[in-house]
Write an enzyme that holds these catalytic residues in place. Sequence first.
Site, PDB file in Angstrom:
ATOM      1  N   ARG A  86      12.347   5.522  -2.787  1.00 29.84           N
ATOM      2  CA  ARG A  86      12.199   6.908  -2.358  1.00 29.84           C
ATOM      3  C   ARG A  86      13.168   7.809  -3.108  1.00 29.84           C
ATOM      4  O   ARG A  86      14.348   7.508  -3.227  1.00 29.84           O
ATOM      5  CB  ARG A  86      12.489   6.996  -0.864  1.00 29.84           C
ATOM      6  CG  ARG A  86      12.785   8.378  -0.400  1.00 29.84           C
ATOM      7  CD  ARG A  86      11.886   8.811   0.696  1.00 29.84           C
ATOM      8  NE  ARG A  86      12.203  10.166   1.080  1.00 29.84           N
ATOM      9  CZ  ARG A  86      12.168  10.598   2.309  1.00 29.84           C
ATOM     10  NH1 ARG A  86      11.826   9.775   3.270  1.00 29.84           N
ATOM     11  NH2 ARG A  86      12.441  11.847   2.582  1.00 29.84           N
ATOM     12  N   ASP A  99       8.978   6.856   4.636  1.00 34.30           N
ATOM     13  CA  ASP A  99       9.787   7.594   5.610  1.00 34.30           C
ATOM     14  C   ASP A  99      10.072   6.665   6.771  1.00 34.30           C
ATOM     15  O   ASP A  99       9.137   6.035   7.288  1.00 34.30           O
ATOM     16  CB  ASP A  99       8.921   8.703   6.235  1.00 34.30           C
ATOM     17  CG  ASP A  99       9.249  10.076   5.747  1.00 34.30           C
ATOM     18  OD1 ASP A  99      10.304  10.274   5.141  1.00 34.30           O
ATOM     19  OD2 ASP A  99       8.411  10.964   5.994  1.00 34.30           O
ATOM     20  N   ASP A 101      11.802   7.441  10.243  1.00 32.34           N
ATOM     21  CA  ASP A 101      12.417   8.513  11.037  1.00 32.34           C
ATOM     22  C   ASP A 101      12.778   8.018  12.430  1.00 32.34           C
ATOM     23  O   ASP A 101      11.915   7.468  13.127  1.00 32.34           O
ATOM     24  CB  ASP A 101      11.430   9.674  11.211  1.00 32.34           C
ATOM     25  CG  ASP A 101      11.155  10.421   9.920  1.00 32.34           C
ATOM     26  OD1 ASP A 101      12.021  10.414   9.030  1.00 32.34           O
ATOM     27  OD2 ASP A 101      10.066  11.016   9.812  1.00 32.34           O
TER      28      ASP A 101
HETATM   29  N1  ROI Z   1       1.403  13.435   7.275  1.00 36.21           N
HETATM   30  C1  ROI Z   1       1.010  12.274   7.836  1.00 36.21           C
HETATM   31  N2  ROI Z   1      -0.265  12.121   8.177  1.00 36.21           N
HETATM   32  N3  ROI Z   1       1.870  11.238   8.057  1.00 36.21           N
HETATM   33  C2  ROI Z   1       3.178  11.336   7.718  1.00 36.21           C
HETATM   34  O1  ROI Z   1       3.944  10.373   7.926  1.00 36.21           O
HETATM   35  C3  ROI Z   1       3.639  12.538   7.133  1.00 36.21           C
HETATM   36  N4  ROI Z   1       4.940  12.705   6.773  1.00 36.21           N
HETATM   37  C4  ROI Z   1       5.394  13.843   6.264  1.00 36.21           C
HETATM   38  C5  ROI Z   1       4.513  15.044   6.060  1.00 36.21           C
HETATM   39  C6  ROI Z   1       4.617  15.510   4.613  1.00 36.21           C
HETATM   40  C7  ROI Z   1       4.979  16.141   7.006  1.00 36.21           C
HETATM   41  N5  ROI Z   1       3.116  14.766   6.352  1.00 36.21           N
HETATM   42  C8  ROI Z   1       2.714  13.587   6.922  1.00 36.21           C
HETATM   43  O2  ROI Z   1       6.671  13.941   5.970  1.00 36.21           O
END
Ligand code: ROI
Length: 166
Positions: A86, A99, A101
């Site tokens: 990343r 990600d 989180d």
């Molecule tokens: N959209 C989806 N569907 N899933 C995500 O994990 C995700 N993560 C993000 C953004 C760009 C907001 N859009 C996303 O960080």
Amino acid sequence: MQKTTIAYIGLGSNLSNPRLQISKAADEISQIKAGNVIALSALYLSKPMGPQDQDDYINAVIAIETTLPALELLDALQAIENAAGRVRKDNRWGARILDCDILLFGNESIENERLTVPHYGMKIREFVLLPLAEIAPTLHLPDGTSISSLASEINSNGIVKLSLLK
Ligand code: ROI
């Protein structure tokens, strides 16, 4: 006895074989020394939130029981994101390899430079609420809101729960 906390972590990827990225991340999270995985949701295929000129995402939620404080858990998750390749740049709404989180950390509300918990967007993101309600149907946010009721009210936005075969 050390204090243990149940943390819920949202996983997302839409680059470089997203399904593999998510299963690798789940495996690496299971190897965090001061934690035990207690649940892993199915994988969900979701439409991008943000600019639409990017691929669909794979999302999942994992629950761990940990003795780490929140910021040390964040350090461990950021190391996993970085190891996946990343690049942290100015792409807040753009495509990403991985990600991880922190959505919830016990019943704590945390607000500092590095971390906001509950995750600021989780109440309005189907790709967080549906996998979270799958593994924790009786969970509530620190403000008392029920995850299952949020999940049942949200627009599913075409999200698909993937089976092993699909
Ligand atoms: N959209 C989806 N569907 N899933 C995500 O994990 C995700 N993560 C993000 C953004 C760009 C907001 N859009 C996303 O960080």
